[in-house]
Motif scaffolding. Sequence first.
Motif, PDB file in Angstrom:
ATOM      1  N   SER A  13     -42.077 -23.101  63.110  1.00 27.91           N
ATOM      2  CA  SER A  13     -41.691 -21.705  63.280  1.00 27.91           C
ATOM      3  C   SER A  13     -41.484 -21.332  64.737  1.00 27.91           C
ATOM      4  O   SER A  13     -40.862 -20.309  65.041  1.00 27.91           O
ATOM      5  CB  SER A  13     -42.740 -20.780  62.645  1.00 27.91           C
ATOM      6  OG  SER A  13     -42.838 -21.015  61.251  1.00 27.91           O
ATOM      7  N   ARG A  17     -34.431 -19.427  65.729  1.00 25.72           N
ATOM      8  CA  ARG A  17     -33.451 -19.255  64.657  1.00 25.72           C
ATOM      9  C   ARG A  17     -32.548 -18.083  65.015  1.00 25.72           C
ATOM     10  O   ARG A  17     -33.029 -16.960  65.194  1.00 25.72           O
ATOM     11  CB  ARG A  17     -34.154 -19.055  63.301  1.00 25.72           C
ATOM     12  CG  ARG A  17     -34.739 -20.368  62.782  1.00 25.72           C
ATOM     13  CD  ARG A  17     -35.702 -20.178  61.646  1.00 25.72           C
ATOM     14  NE  ARG A  17     -36.890 -19.422  61.987  1.00 25.72           N
ATOM     15  CZ  ARG A  17     -37.893 -19.881  62.747  1.00 25.72           C
ATOM     16  NH1 ARG A  17     -37.832 -21.100  63.260  1.00 25.72           N
ATOM     17  NH2 ARG A  17     -38.945 -19.126  63.004  1.00 25.72           N
ATOM     18  N   GLN A  19     -29.125 -15.969  63.920  1.00 27.09           N
ATOM     19  CA  GLN A  19     -28.175 -15.689  62.847  1.00 27.09           C
ATOM     20  C   GLN A  19     -26.883 -15.140  63.440  1.00 27.09           C
ATOM     21  O   GLN A  19     -26.905 -14.235  64.276  1.00 27.09           O
ATOM     22  CB  GLN A  19     -28.752 -14.681  61.856  1.00 27.09           C
ATOM     23  CG  GLN A  19     -27.890 -14.498  60.609  1.00 27.09           C
ATOM     24  CD  GLN A  19     -28.553 -13.594  59.598  1.00 27.09           C
ATOM     25  OE1 GLN A  19     -28.972 -12.488  59.917  1.00 27.09           O
ATOM     26  NE2 GLN A  19     -28.676 -14.078  58.369  1.00 27.09           N
ATOM     27  N   GLN A 101     -33.692 -14.332  64.861  1.00 23.28           N
ATOM     28  CA  GLN A 101     -34.502 -14.256  63.648  1.00 23.28           C
ATOM     29  C   GLN A 101     -35.824 -15.009  63.769  1.00 23.28           C
ATOM     30  O   GLN A 101     -36.563 -15.128  62.797  1.00 23.28           O
ATOM     31  CB  GLN A 101     -33.708 -14.833  62.464  1.00 23.28           C
ATOM     32  CG  GLN A 101     -32.415 -14.090  62.156  1.00 23.28           C
ATOM     33  CD  GLN A 101     -32.691 -12.683  61.656  1.00 23.28           C
ATOM     34  OE1 GLN A 101     -33.413 -12.486  60.676  1.00 23.28           O
ATOM     35  NE2 GLN A 101     -32.114 -11.703  62.334  1.00 23.28           N
ATOM     36  N   THR A 105     -38.976 -14.932  60.655  1.00 23.94           N
ATOM     37  CA  THR A 105     -38.853 -16.013  59.679  1.00 23.94           C
ATOM     38  C   THR A 105     -39.837 -17.125  60.009  1.00 23.94           C
ATOM     39  O   THR A 105     -40.364 -17.203  61.114  1.00 23.94           O
ATOM     40  CB  THR A 105     -37.427 -16.604  59.676  1.00 23.94           C
ATOM     41  OG1 THR A 105     -37.099 -17.059  60.991  1.00 23.94           O
ATOM     42  CG2 THR A 105     -36.406 -15.571  59.212  1.00 23.94           C
ATOM     43  N   GLN A 147     -34.777 -20.906  51.903  1.00 24.25           N
ATOM     44  CA  GLN A 147     -33.617 -21.740  52.181  1.00 24.25           C
ATOM     45  C   GLN A 147     -34.096 -23.177  52.345  1.00 24.25           C
ATOM     46  O   GLN A 147     -34.941 -23.464  53.193  1.00 24.25           O
ATOM     47  CB  GLN A 147     -32.899 -21.266  53.446  1.00 24.25           C
ATOM     48  CG  GLN A 147     -31.576 -21.968  53.712  1.00 24.25           C
ATOM     49  CD  GLN A 147     -30.815 -21.346  54.869  1.00 24.25           C
ATOM     50  OE1 GLN A 147     -31.375 -20.567  55.639  1.00 24.25           O
ATOM     51  NE2 GLN A 147     -29.550 -21.673  55.002  1.00 24.25           N
ATOM     52  N   ILE A 162     -37.031 -22.547  55.067  1.00 21.56           N
ATOM     53  CA  ILE A 162     -36.954 -21.361  55.910  1.00 21.56           C
ATOM     54  C   ILE A 162     -37.027 -20.119  55.034  1.00 21.56           C
ATOM     55  O   ILE A 162     -36.368 -20.039  53.994  1.00 21.56           O
ATOM     56  CB  ILE A 162     -35.649 -21.350  56.725  1.00 21.56           C
ATOM     57  CG1 ILE A 162     -35.552 -22.613  57.592  1.00 21.56           C
ATOM     58  CG2 ILE A 162     -35.547 -20.097  57.588  1.00 21.56           C
ATOM     59  CD1 ILE A 162     -34.201 -22.807  58.253  1.00 21.56           C
ATOM     60  N   GLY A 163     -37.836 -19.139  55.449  1.00 24.88           N
ATOM     61  CA  GLY A 163     -37.956 -17.910  54.680  1.00 24.88           C
ATOM     62  C   GLY A 163     -38.557 -16.802  55.520  1.00 24.88           C
ATOM     63  O   GLY A 163     -38.784 -16.954  56.727  1.00 24.88           O
ATOM     64  N   ALA A 164     -38.827 -15.658  54.872  1.00 20.45           N
ATOM     65  CA  ALA A 164     -39.415 -14.521  55.569  1.00 20.45           C
ATOM     66  C   ALA A 164     -40.805 -14.886  56.090  1.00 20.45           C
ATOM     67  O   ALA A 164     -41.596 -15.528  55.395  1.00 20.45           O
ATOM     68  CB  ALA A 164     -39.489 -13.316  54.644  1.00 20.45           C
ATOM     69  N   LYS A 165     -41.104 -14.445  57.306  1.00 21.15           N
ATOM     70  CA  LYS A 165     -42.313 -14.860  57.998  1.00 21.15           C
ATOM     71  C   LYS A 165     -43.582 -14.632  57.198  1.00 21.15           C
ATOM     72  O   LYS A 165     -44.498 -15.470  57.201  1.00 21.15           O
ATOM     73  CB  LYS A 165     -42.415 -14.120  59.337  1.00 21.15           C
ATOM     74  CG  LYS A 165     -43.622 -14.511  60.174  1.00 21.15           C
ATOM     75  CD  LYS A 165     -43.628 -13.790  61.517  1.00 21.15           C
ATOM     76  CE  LYS A 165     -44.816 -14.212  62.364  1.00 21.15           C
ATOM     77  NZ  LYS A 165     -44.790 -13.557  63.691  1.00 21.15           N
TER      78      LYS A 165
END
Length: 327
Positions: A13, A17, A19, A101, A105, A147, A162-165
């Motif tokens: 993390s 990232r 976007q 992001q 994330t 993801q 990968i996803g919401a934190k």
Amino acid sequence: MVEVSTTAFIDRSDWGRIQITGDDRLRFLHNQTTNAFEQLAPGQGCETVLVTSTARTLDLVSAYVDNSSVLLMVSPGMADELIAWMDRYIFFADKVNLSNQTEVTFAITILGPETDQLLTKLELPQPDTAPYSHILANWPAGNVEIQVVRETGLGIPGYTLIGAKEHGPALQNWLIEQKISCLSAQEWEVLRIRQGRPMPGKELTDKDNPLEAGLWHTVSFEKGCYIGQETIARLNTYQGVKKQLWGFKLDKLVPADAALSLEGAPMGKITSVVADDTGVWGLGYLRTKAGGAGLTLEVEDTTAEAIDLPFLSRGYLDASQSPITAP
């Protein structure tokens, strides 16, 4: 190829990232980085390099294309710098938006021999078999979108999730409950060096270009103009790569910037070094004219043997000694 003997995971993390949205996002990346983007479809991806106008390396980046955006996975601490760099090349009419992001994330990489079975246990689907393929799926245990990307940041099989934190801790706890070991930062560094992945500030600096760094696989020689393209094309056409990144097997630890020499003549330097239970390993640049794998050099009061590594690619330097040309 260096492998991990059992399936493991690492929290990545801290990697950036970025976007990128807007109708011109693929054209923008096509024109600003070394690889070809305009032919990529949603669910596909690639590795690419951000370089200066003189082809000096900024960062090695993984890109994942979906229907409305491109997500870039960049090295730790590089997101803000790269956003500022790319923003310089967004003009008034360009439909391109950049957003960091990293803080909202998580990114967890699972790698090793049984990652396919682990995805099945997670009830997550596998993306297409091509490297950097990815798919957005629902993780039933947490009822959240994740993801799933077919890449690990190394040459080792596995996936990055990968996803919401806020959902990262639940996924880590699930992996721990399944007795999947968590790699430490030091263990990751050993894998990185033994695989040959270059990093900013070490192997990727304002003195290095992607061809020297063994990143030929990230460069499109057919797509035409992009930032740094003239320099890279000239290096390829005239076989002008004067140094190359190699792995090294050392007899003992040396400083990360130790000089490499051959019969007293300077031939390059070490850029990264690490020790594990199998020995001492390093990365470093070696003059092309000196040779390559199998060559033994002096470094400090010990020796270093040059070795080839799975992550590195060398273009014409690998085989025919003729420049890469369009088919």
